[in-house]
Write an enzyme that holds these catalytic residues in place. Sequence first.
Site, PDB file in Angstrom:
ATOM      1  N   GLY A  28       0.869  -1.292  -0.075  1.00 43.74           N
ATOM      2  CA  GLY A  28       0.191  -0.159  -0.111  1.00 43.74           C
ATOM      3  C   GLY A  28       0.869   1.237   0.023  1.00 43.74           C
ATOM      4  O   GLY A  28       1.862   1.219  -0.260  1.00 43.74           O
ATOM      5  N   ASN A  29       0.254   2.444   0.452  1.00 41.03           N
ATOM      6  CA  ASN A  29       0.890   3.504   0.191  1.00 41.03           C
ATOM      7  C   ASN A  29       1.290   3.852  -1.118  1.00 41.03           C
ATOM      8  O   ASN A  29       2.505   4.317  -1.386  1.00 41.03           O
ATOM      9  CB  ASN A  29       1.971   3.820   1.376  1.00 41.03           C
ATOM     10  CG  ASN A  29       2.438   5.337   1.607  1.00 41.03           C
ATOM     11  OD1 ASN A  29       1.781   6.155   1.157  1.00 41.03           O
ATOM     12  ND2 ASN A  29       3.716   5.532   1.750  1.00 41.03           N
ATOM     13  N   LEU A  30       0.734   3.720  -2.271  1.00 36.29           N
ATOM     14  CA  LEU A  30       1.005   3.444  -3.485  1.00 36.29           C
ATOM     15  C   LEU A  30       1.467   4.857  -4.202  1.00 36.29           C
ATOM     16  O   LEU A  30       0.765   6.031  -3.940  1.00 36.29           O
ATOM     17  CB  LEU A  30      -0.380   2.956  -4.070  1.00 36.29           C
ATOM     18  CG  LEU A  30      -0.499   1.567  -3.905  1.00 36.29           C
ATOM     19  CD1 LEU A  30      -1.908   1.240  -4.805  1.00 36.29           C
ATOM     20  CD2 LEU A  30       0.213   0.619  -3.724  1.00 36.29           C
ATOM     21  N   HIS A  34       4.411   1.913  -8.315  1.00 31.97           N
ATOM     22  CA  HIS A  34       3.330   0.940  -7.950  1.00 31.97           C
ATOM     23  C   HIS A  34       2.349   0.991  -8.930  1.00 31.97           C
ATOM     24  O   HIS A  34       2.149  -0.326  -9.746  1.00 31.97           O
ATOM     25  CB  HIS A  34       2.602   1.041  -6.615  1.00 31.97           C
ATOM     26  CG  HIS A  34       3.338   0.870  -5.384  1.00 31.97           C
ATOM     27  ND1 HIS A  34       3.329   1.856  -4.404  1.00 31.97           N
ATOM     28  CD2 HIS A  34       3.982  -0.178  -4.992  1.00 31.97           C
ATOM     29  CE1 HIS A  34       4.331   1.396  -3.665  1.00 31.97           C
ATOM     30  NE2 HIS A  34       4.431   0.284  -3.600  1.00 31.97           N
ATOM     31  N   GLY A 146       8.751  -4.827  -8.696  1.00 34.97           N
ATOM     32  CA  GLY A 146       9.840  -3.985  -9.323  1.00 34.97           C
ATOM     33  C   GLY A 146      11.232  -4.275  -9.267  1.00 34.97           C
ATOM     34  O   GLY A 146      11.421  -4.991  -8.153  1.00 34.97           O
ATOM     35  N   GLU A 147      12.006  -3.720 -10.197  1.00 38.50           N
ATOM     36  CA  GLU A 147      13.583  -4.139  -9.718  1.00 38.50           C
ATOM     37  C   GLU A 147      14.098  -3.226  -8.768  1.00 38.50           C
ATOM     38  O   GLU A 147      15.296  -3.582  -8.601  1.00 38.50           O
ATOM     39  CB  GLU A 147      14.033  -3.797 -11.325  1.00 38.50           C
ATOM     40  CG  GLU A 147      13.853  -4.717 -12.268  1.00 38.50           C
ATOM     41  CD  GLU A 147      13.901  -4.630 -13.791  1.00 38.50           C
ATOM     42  OE1 GLU A 147      14.761  -3.573 -14.002  1.00 38.50           O
ATOM     43  OE2 GLU A 147      13.259  -5.153 -14.586  1.00 38.50           O
ATOM     44  N   SER A 185       8.120   4.121  -1.227  1.00 42.57           N
ATOM     45  CA  SER A 185       7.043   4.852   0.163  1.00 42.57           C
ATOM     46  C   SER A 185       7.806   5.153   1.303  1.00 42.57           C
ATOM     47  O   SER A 185       7.738   6.241   1.866  1.00 42.57           O
ATOM     48  CB  SER A 185       6.452   3.568   0.627  1.00 42.57           C
ATOM     49  OG  SER A 185       5.480   3.010  -0.354  1.00 42.57           O
ATOM     50  N   ARG A 186       9.360   4.798   1.343  1.00 43.03           N
ATOM     51  CA  ARG A 186      10.068   5.488   2.572  1.00 43.03           C
ATOM     52  C   ARG A 186      10.589   6.931   2.032  1.00 43.03           C
ATOM     53  O   ARG A 186      11.091   7.397   3.048  1.00 43.03           O
ATOM     54  CB  ARG A 186      11.066   4.424   3.024  1.00 43.03           C
ATOM     55  CG  ARG A 186      10.455   3.177   3.374  1.00 43.03           C
ATOM     56  CD  ARG A 186      11.457   2.190   4.280  1.00 43.03           C
ATOM     57  NE  ARG A 186      10.775   1.393   4.999  1.00 43.03           N
ATOM     58  CZ  ARG A 186      10.774  -0.106   4.814  1.00 43.03           C
ATOM     59  NH1 ARG A 186      11.161  -0.508   3.561  1.00 43.03           N
ATOM     60  NH2 ARG A 186       9.995  -0.740   5.653  1.00 43.03           N
TER      61      ARG A 186
END
Length: 281
Positions: A28-30, A34, A146-147, A185-186
Amino acid sequence: MQLFKGLEELRGWRKQQTQSIALVPTMGNLHEGHLKLVDLAKRYADKVVVSIFVNPMQFGKNEDLDSYPRTLDADCQALAERGAAAVFAPQVSDIYPRGLDVQTVIEVPQISDILCGASRPGHFRGVATIVAKLFNMVQPNFAVFGEKDYQQLQVIRLMVKDLSLPVDIISAPTERAQDGLALSSRNGYLSASERACAPQLYAILQQLQAQLQRAGVDVAKLLAEAAQQLTAAGFKMDYLELRRQSDLQPAEANDQDLVLLVAAYLGTTRLIDNLTFSRHA
Ligand code: PAF
């Protein structure tokens, strides 16, 4: 778009599906990274299912499980606009009905306790276990990763191979901000000054890759110099390594498909990035 919060509802829907399904597993927290995975998934399968689950098993004791942003309404809105067919957003009790401490787990040997796995013990056990469970729940034909999380991608590829899972793994290139910082997201945890410094992580990887392409270079010296540059820029280094792509073991002279992997802290935020390239014999 359908939203399933329980496993039984998801299973009921899945039984009725006759078309191909691609799964995009997320916490989440797209962000746009994403959503690009969803775009790619749509090119492979008729319907895209996105899972949203902040998986406690992959967080260490002192990590950000409790503060990890949970933004289900905004995520669902973005996914509906992007054409996902369904979102699966289960509860912890649905995923780990006997509790985390007595859960059957999946260990992918050799690759799971190096690099990020050395700094985050148990992290890839948690990732492999939840991804295998999501595969069993959603039963996708394809799954997209994702890479950016390169080690995670290779752990999952090896798990699928080792367990003969009937899922094709598709990888998507890392989505970057205009200044080169990999979307994550971070990144939201970075202060303004840390955010200004962060693009140097990828810039230094690019510079290092160009140096490594030259014949006869001293790889260890170049890696050490690049790590020093990052330290001078304000990063606290975790690792900077050159590995072969397939299993992330140290690159040997005849390995051609290579990857530079880096993990470093800005303040308390741990950033990772990587750069794949081929060295010709
Ligand atoms: O990359 C992530 O967001 C997570 O590690 C994943 C693959 C969804 C498993 O929890």
